[in-house]
Design an enzyme around this catalytic site. Structure first.
Site, PDB file in Angstrom:
ATOM      1  N   CYS A   2      -4.336 -13.351  -1.972  1.00  0.00           N
ATOM      2  CA  CYS A   2      -4.541 -14.597  -2.703  1.00  0.00           C
ATOM      3  C   CYS A   2      -5.845 -15.251  -2.262  1.00  0.00           C
ATOM      4  O   CYS A   2      -6.466 -14.846  -1.290  1.00  0.00           O
ATOM      5  CB  CYS A   2      -3.384 -15.543  -2.460  1.00  0.00           C
ATOM      6  SG  CYS A   2      -1.759 -14.779  -2.586  1.00  0.00           S
ATOM      7  N   ARG A  27     -10.008 -10.659  -5.805  1.00  0.00           N
ATOM      8  CA  ARG A  27      -8.958 -10.368  -4.839  1.00  0.00           C
ATOM      9  C   ARG A  27      -7.644  -9.992  -5.518  1.00  0.00           C
ATOM     10  O   ARG A  27      -6.747  -9.444  -4.881  1.00  0.00           O
ATOM     11  CB  ARG A  27      -8.739 -11.574  -3.920  1.00  0.00           C
ATOM     12  CG  ARG A  27      -9.946 -11.899  -3.067  1.00  0.00           C
ATOM     13  CD  ARG A  27      -9.799 -13.235  -2.388  1.00  0.00           C
ATOM     14  NE  ARG A  27      -8.798 -13.209  -1.337  1.00  0.00           N
ATOM     15  CZ  ARG A  27      -9.065 -12.974  -0.052  1.00  0.00           C
ATOM     16  NH1 ARG A  27     -10.300 -12.709   0.317  1.00  0.00           N
ATOM     17  NH2 ARG A  27      -8.118 -12.997   0.850  1.00  0.00           N
ATOM     18  N   TRP A  74      -1.037 -14.148  -5.726  1.00  0.00           N
ATOM     19  CA  TRP A  74      -0.559 -12.791  -6.012  1.00  0.00           C
ATOM     20  C   TRP A  74       0.897 -12.758  -5.592  1.00  0.00           C
ATOM     21  O   TRP A  74       1.221 -12.947  -4.418  1.00  0.00           O
ATOM     22  CB  TRP A  74      -1.384 -11.773  -5.235  1.00  0.00           C
ATOM     23  CG  TRP A  74      -1.109 -10.339  -5.574  1.00  0.00           C
ATOM     24  CD1 TRP A  74      -1.605  -9.640  -6.634  1.00  0.00           C
ATOM     25  CD2 TRP A  74      -0.306  -9.410  -4.831  1.00  0.00           C
ATOM     26  NE1 TRP A  74      -1.165  -8.341  -6.597  1.00  0.00           N
ATOM     27  CE2 TRP A  74      -0.349  -8.180  -5.505  1.00  0.00           C
ATOM     28  CE3 TRP A  74       0.452  -9.513  -3.671  1.00  0.00           C
ATOM     29  CZ2 TRP A  74       0.329  -7.060  -5.044  1.00  0.00           C
ATOM     30  CZ3 TRP A  74       1.143  -8.399  -3.214  1.00  0.00           C
ATOM     31  CH2 TRP A  74       1.063  -7.182  -3.901  1.00  0.00           C
ATOM     32  N   ASN A  98      -1.585 -18.308   1.851  1.00  0.00           N
ATOM     33  CA  ASN A  98      -1.676 -16.856   1.733  1.00  0.00           C
ATOM     34  C   ASN A  98      -0.809 -16.240   2.816  1.00  0.00           C
ATOM     35  O   ASN A  98      -0.741 -16.763   3.930  1.00  0.00           O
ATOM     36  CB  ASN A  98      -3.112 -16.361   1.935  1.00  0.00           C
ATOM     37  CG  ASN A  98      -4.031 -16.783   0.827  1.00  0.00           C
ATOM     38  OD1 ASN A  98      -3.594 -17.299  -0.199  1.00  0.00           O
ATOM     39  ND2 ASN A  98      -5.329 -16.576   1.015  1.00  0.00           N
ATOM     40  N   GLY A  99      -0.181 -15.095   2.524  1.00  0.00           N
ATOM     41  CA  GLY A  99       0.621 -14.408   3.519  1.00  0.00           C
ATOM     42  C   GLY A  99       2.094 -14.434   3.157  1.00  0.00           C
ATOM     43  O   GLY A  99       2.479 -14.685   2.011  1.00  0.00           O
ATOM     44  N   GLU A 481      -9.037  10.665  -3.534  1.00  0.00           N
ATOM     45  CA  GLU A 481      -9.707   9.429  -3.913  1.00  0.00           C
ATOM     46  C   GLU A 481      -9.973   9.396  -5.414  1.00  0.00           C
ATOM     47  O   GLU A 481      -9.831   8.352  -6.066  1.00  0.00           O
ATOM     48  CB  GLU A 481     -11.009   9.278  -3.128  1.00  0.00           C
ATOM     49  CG  GLU A 481     -11.828   8.051  -3.459  1.00  0.00           C
ATOM     50  CD  GLU A 481     -11.141   6.733  -3.149  1.00  0.00           C
ATOM     51  OE1 GLU A 481     -11.640   5.691  -3.629  1.00  0.00           O
ATOM     52  OE2 GLU A 481     -10.101   6.730  -2.451  1.00  0.00           O
ATOM     53  N   LYS A 485      -8.493   6.543  -7.978  1.00  0.00           N
ATOM     54  CA  LYS A 485      -9.322   5.727  -8.869  1.00  0.00           C
ATOM     55  C   LYS A 485      -8.807   5.790 -10.303  1.00  0.00           C
ATOM     56  O   LYS A 485      -8.727   4.778 -10.992  1.00  0.00           O
ATOM     57  CB  LYS A 485     -10.784   6.217  -8.813  1.00  0.00           C
ATOM     58  CG  LYS A 485     -11.509   5.851  -7.559  1.00  0.00           C
ATOM     59  CD  LYS A 485     -11.750   4.364  -7.475  1.00  0.00           C
ATOM     60  CE  LYS A 485     -11.756   3.858  -6.065  1.00  0.00           C
ATOM     61  NZ  LYS A 485     -10.552   3.934  -5.274  1.00  0.00           N
ATOM     62  N   GLU A 488      -5.510   3.829 -10.549  1.00  0.00           N
ATOM     63  CA  GLU A 488      -5.697   2.400 -10.309  1.00  0.00           C
ATOM     64  C   GLU A 488      -6.153   1.654 -11.550  1.00  0.00           C
ATOM     65  O   GLU A 488      -5.642   0.575 -11.857  1.00  0.00           O
ATOM     66  CB  GLU A 488      -6.752   2.178  -9.213  1.00  0.00           C
ATOM     67  CG  GLU A 488      -6.263   2.270  -7.799  1.00  0.00           C
ATOM     68  CD  GLU A 488      -7.385   1.991  -6.814  1.00  0.00           C
ATOM     69  OE1 GLU A 488      -7.174   1.179  -5.906  1.00  0.00           O
ATOM     70  OE2 GLU A 488      -8.478   2.576  -6.946  1.00  0.00           O
ATOM     71  N   HIS A 504       2.614  26.635  -4.746  1.00  0.00           N
ATOM     72  CA  HIS A 504       3.836  26.212  -4.083  1.00  0.00           C
ATOM     73  C   HIS A 504       4.546  25.091  -4.834  1.00  0.00           C
ATOM     74  O   HIS A 504       5.340  24.356  -4.232  1.00  0.00           O
ATOM     75  CB  HIS A 504       3.535  25.780  -2.643  1.00  0.00           C
ATOM     76  CG  HIS A 504       3.012  26.877  -1.789  1.00  0.00           C
ATOM     77  ND1 HIS A 504       3.778  27.975  -1.432  1.00  0.00           N
ATOM     78  CD2 HIS A 504       1.786  27.077  -1.245  1.00  0.00           C
ATOM     79  CE1 HIS A 504       3.059  28.793  -0.689  1.00  0.00           C
ATOM     80  NE2 HIS A 504       1.834  28.273  -0.560  1.00  0.00           N
ATOM     81  N   LYS A 602      -7.451  -7.031  -4.104  1.00  0.00           N
ATOM     82  CA  LYS A 602      -8.576  -6.456  -3.380  1.00  0.00           C
ATOM     83  C   LYS A 602      -8.317  -6.375  -1.883  1.00  0.00           C
ATOM     84  O   LYS A 602      -8.450  -5.329  -1.275  1.00  0.00           O
ATOM     85  CB  LYS A 602      -9.838  -7.284  -3.656  1.00  0.00           C
ATOM     86  CG  LYS A 602     -11.100  -6.733  -2.990  1.00  0.00           C
ATOM     87  CD  LYS A 602     -11.444  -5.354  -3.513  1.00  0.00           C
ATOM     88  CE  LYS A 602     -12.737  -4.815  -2.929  1.00  0.00           C
ATOM     89  NZ  LYS A 602     -12.991  -3.434  -3.357  1.00  0.00           N
TER      90      LYS A 602
END
Length: 607
Positions: A2, A27, A74, A98-99, A481, A485, A488, A504, A602
Site C-alpha cells: 500500500c 505499488r 491493497w 500498511n502491513g 522468469e 512475466k 503476471e 517426465h 510492486k
C-alpha cells in the site's frame, strides 16, 4: 504494497496528497482515500478503484486543509470496498496503515466490549479505536500512538492525525517502510520517497520501532523505548521526473528500454583495468570473501530467479556450494548453517517482508556475514546487511520487474566473479567474464532492436490460454522468469521447465494449442536442448526458439528469433529481454492493465 502520504503545512495539502498517491500507484492497490483536518474535525473521501476515482470525488465534494493523510490500499483483510478503504476514523482520530496486525481479532473483541463500533472488516480499524481510546484518557497523540503500537503484533507503518492536536502528524513503523520528508515550513511522511520528490529531496529513514511526531515546523523521532533519537538526513539523487512515462505507452516498456543505461550504471565504477573492484562490496570484503566457503541465497519472485542464475555461476566459477531458497520457506524452517557460509538476500525494494525476516533471522546464526543485493539505498534490507551491492536500476514503476532483474543479474555476476577470483579462478576465464560484462550494455541495445519481430510473434499468443517455457542450465531460471512475466501481465497460464524434464510429464501437455518457447544460447548444453526440442516437434507442438546467432541454422523450430552471440555471463541477461518484450506485447494485445496487473503489488511488504 500500500501507499502512505502525510503532510503538515501552512497551505492546503489536498492536491499534494493526491499527487503523492499517484506517484505510488505502481505499488498496486484497490482503493484510495484522504483525510484532512478542517474546522469541522476530521473529514475524508474514500473510493474503491483508482486514484482518479478519488479525484472525481474531490471535484464534486472538495476537501481542503493544512494537515492530512492519504492512502492507497491493497486488500488483506476485507474485500476491496469503500468501507474498507483507508483512512479509518474513530472519534477525533484518523489512521492509515500498511502491513498486517496479526492480533487484530483479539483487539477487536476487547474494543467491542468497551462499546466501540466497527464499520469495516479491516485489521487497521482497531488501531484507530485504540488511539482514540488512549486520547479519551487524556494521552497526547504521540503517547497514544506509542502505547498503541506496543500492543500490536505483526508489521505496520502508520500515519495518524487527531482533531485534538491540529497540525500534528504522528508516524510509526515496524517491518514496513516509512520515511520522513523535510521541508521549509512543512513536513512530510510517506511509504516511499517517490511520493515526495516534487516537494523535497531531504529525508529521514526511520528505524524499526521508531515513532515520529511532525508539525509544519519541526520533526521529532523517538525510538521503541520512547526516547528521543537522531536519524541521519539523507539527500535523494532521484530526479522528480524519473517516475514519468515520457514517450512510452507504459512504464514497463519504458523500463525495458532503460536497461542498457541501467546495466551500464550498475557496472560503472566497479570494473577497472580488466578486473572487478572488490571494494564495491565494502571495506572488509576481501577478508570476508576469503572466509566464504559456501553461499546461502534467499529471495522471492523475480529476485529468486536471479538468485538461481547466480547459484549456477557461484558453483561453476568459484567452486563453492550455493543453496538458493525462497525466503518464505527459509524463514519458517530451521536451516543448518555450515561453517564459512555467506548469507545473500536479494530484493528490488529492500522491504520485501519475507526476505527481510529471513535476513533478520540470519543475524542470530553463524554466517560469515549478511550481504544484500538491492535497488533502494537506505531500505531496511540494506541497513540490516554488513555487505551491500546496489543495482542502480533507478525507480521501477511497473509491477512486473524488468530492469531490476537484469541489474540484479549483473550485480550477482560481479559478486560471483570476485568470489571466484578469491578462490583461485583461472585468470583467462576471469578476464573473459569481465569482458562479457563490459560488453553487456551494447548487447542489450542491439537485442532491443528486435522489438518489431517480437511484436509480430506476440500476435500468435493473444488468443492462447497456456504456454510452456523451456531452458537448461542458467537458462532454466531465465525461462522461469519469462513464464512469470507472461502470466503476471497477460494472465495466460505459463509454466517453465528444465528442458530435460519434458519426458517426465510435461510432454503430455504439448499439442498445437500449446506454444512452447525455448531459450537456446550457444553453451555446453545446446546439443542436449536440441534433442529436447525434437520431442516437442515430434508431437505437433508449435515451437518458438530464441537462439544465439551461432546456432540459429542448426535448430528446427516453427519460429526462430536470432539474438547476438554472447558468453555465459552475458547470455542470461540478453535472453531475458525478448521474453520481457513478448510478455509486454501479448498483454497489450489482450488489453490487460500492463503496469498494474490485477491482484498484484510492486513492493510486497506483507507475508
Amino acid at each position: 504494497m500500500c501507499g502512505i502520504v502525510g503532510i503538515s503545512a501552512q497551505r492546503d495539502v489536498v492536491q499534494n496528497l493526491i499527487s503523492g498517491l499517484k506517484a505510488l500507484e505502481y505499488r498496486g492497490y484497490d482503493s484510495a482515500g484522504i483525510a484532512v483536518l478542517t474546522g469541522h474535525g476530521v473529514e475524508r473521501l474514500r473510493a474503491k478503484g483508482k486514484v482518479r476515482d478519488l479525484e472525481a470525488l474531490q471535484a464534486v465534494s472538495p476537501l481542503s486543509g493544512t494537515c492530512g493523510i492519504a492512502h492507497t490500499r491493497w486488500a488483506t483483510h476485507g474485500a476491496p470496498s469503500t468501507d474498507n478503504a483507508h483512512p479509518h476514523v474513530s472519534g477525533a482520530v484518523s489512521v492509515v496503515h500498511n502491513g498486517i496486525i496479526e492480533n487484530h481479532a483479539a483487539l477487536r473483541a476487547e474494543l467491542q466490549a468497551l462499546g466501540y463500533e466497527f464499520t469495516s472488516q479491516t485489521d487497521t480499524e482497531v488501531v484507530a479505536h485504540l488511539i482514540e481510546h488512549a486520547q479519551r484518557q487524556g494521552k497526547p497523540l504521540r503517547q497514544a500512538v506509542q502505547e498503541t503500537v506496543a500492543r500490536l503484533h505483526g508489521a505496520y507503518s502508520l500515519a495518524v492525525l487527531s482533531a485534538r492536536e491540529p497540525g500534528t502528524l504522528v508516524g510509526a513503523r515496524l517491518g514496513s517502510p516509512l520515511v520522513v520528508g523535510l521541508g521549509e515550513g512543512e513536513q512530510y511522511l510517506a511509504s516511499d520517497i517517490h511520493a515526495l520528490l516534487p516537494l523535497t529531496r531531504r529525508f529521514l529513514y526511520l528505524d524499526d520501532g521508531d515513532v515520529v511526531e511532525l508539525t509544519r515546523e519541526a520533526v521529532q523521532v523517538f525510538d521503541a523505548a520512547g526516547q528521543p533519537a537522531q536519524r541521519a538526513v539523507k539527500e535523494s539523487h532521484f530526479a522528480a521526473d524519473a517516475v514519468e512515462r515520457g514517450e512510452y505507452r507504459h512504464y514497463m516498456l519504458k523500463e525495458i528500454h532503460e536497461q542498457p543505461q541501467a546495466v551500464a550504471d550498475t557496472l560503472e565504477g566497479r570494473i577497472a583495468g580488466g578486473h572487478v573492484l572488490t571494494q564495491m562490496l565494502g571495506v572488509d570484503a576481501e577478508a570476508l570473501l576469503a572466509r566464504t566457503d559456501s553461499v546461502q541465497i534467499v529471495a522471492c519472485g523475480t529476485s529468486y530467479h536471479a538468485g538461481l542464475v547466480a547459484g549456477y555461476w557461484i558453483e561453476s566459477f568459484a567452486g563453492v556450494p550455493c543453496k538458493v531458497e525462497i525466503a518464505s520457506e527459509y524463514r519458517y524452517r530451521n536451516p543448518v548453517v555450515r561453517a564459512g557460509t555467506l548469507f545473500l538476500g536479494i530484493s528490488q525494494s529492500g522491504e520485501t517482508a519475507d526476505t527481510l525476516a529471513a535476513l533478520k533471522m540470519a543475524k542470530g546464526r553463524d554466517y560469515v556475514a549478511r550481504m544484500a543485493v538491492c535497488n533502494v539505498p537506505e531500505s531496511s534490507i540494506v541497513r540490516e546487511s554488513e555487505l551491500v551491492l546496489m543495482t542502480r536500476a533507478g525507480p521501477e514503476i511497473g509491477v512486473a520487474s524488468t530492469k531490476a532483474f537484469t541489474t540484479q543479474l549483473v550485480a550477482l555476476a560481479l559478486f560471483a566473479l570476485e568470489l571466484a577470483r578469491a578462490k583461485g579462478l583461472d585468470a583467462a576465464r576471469y578476464a573473459d567474464g569481465v569482458r562479457q560484462l563490459e560488453q553487456l550494455p551494447g548487447l542489450i541495445a542491439q537485442t532491443l532492436k528486435l522489438d518489431g519481430q517480437i511484436r509480430a510473434l506476440a500476435e500468435n499468443f493473444a488468443a492462447k490460454q497456456h504456454a510452456l517455457f523451456l531452458g537448461r542450465g542458467t537458462h532454466w531460471p531465465v525461462a522461469m522468469e519469462g513464464a512469470l512475466k507472461l502470466k503476471e501481465i497477460s494472465y495466460i497460464h505459463a509454466e517453465a521447465y528444465a528442458a530435460g524434464e519434458l519426458k517426465h510429464g510435461p510432454l503430455a501437455l504439448v499439442d498445437k494449442d500449446m506454444p512452447v518457447i525455448a531459450v537456446a544460447p550457444n553453451d555446453h548444453l545446446i546439443d542436449k536442448l536440441k534433442s529436447n526440442l525434437e520431442e516437442v516437434r515430434a508431437r505437433g507442438g508449435e515451437l518458438y526458439a530464441f537462439v544465439d546467432e551461432t546456432v540459429a541454422h542448426g535448430l528446427d523450430a516453427d519460429h526462430v528469433l536470432t539474438l547476438p552471440a554472447c558468453g555465459e555471463f552475458a547470455a542470461p541477461v540478453v535472453f531475458t529481454l525478448p521474453l520481457q518484450l513478448l510478455a509486454y506485447h501479448v498483454a497489450v494485445l489482450r488489453g490487460t492493465d500492463v503496469d498494474q496487473p490485477r491482484n498484484l503489488a510492486k513492493s510486497v511488504t506483507v507475508e
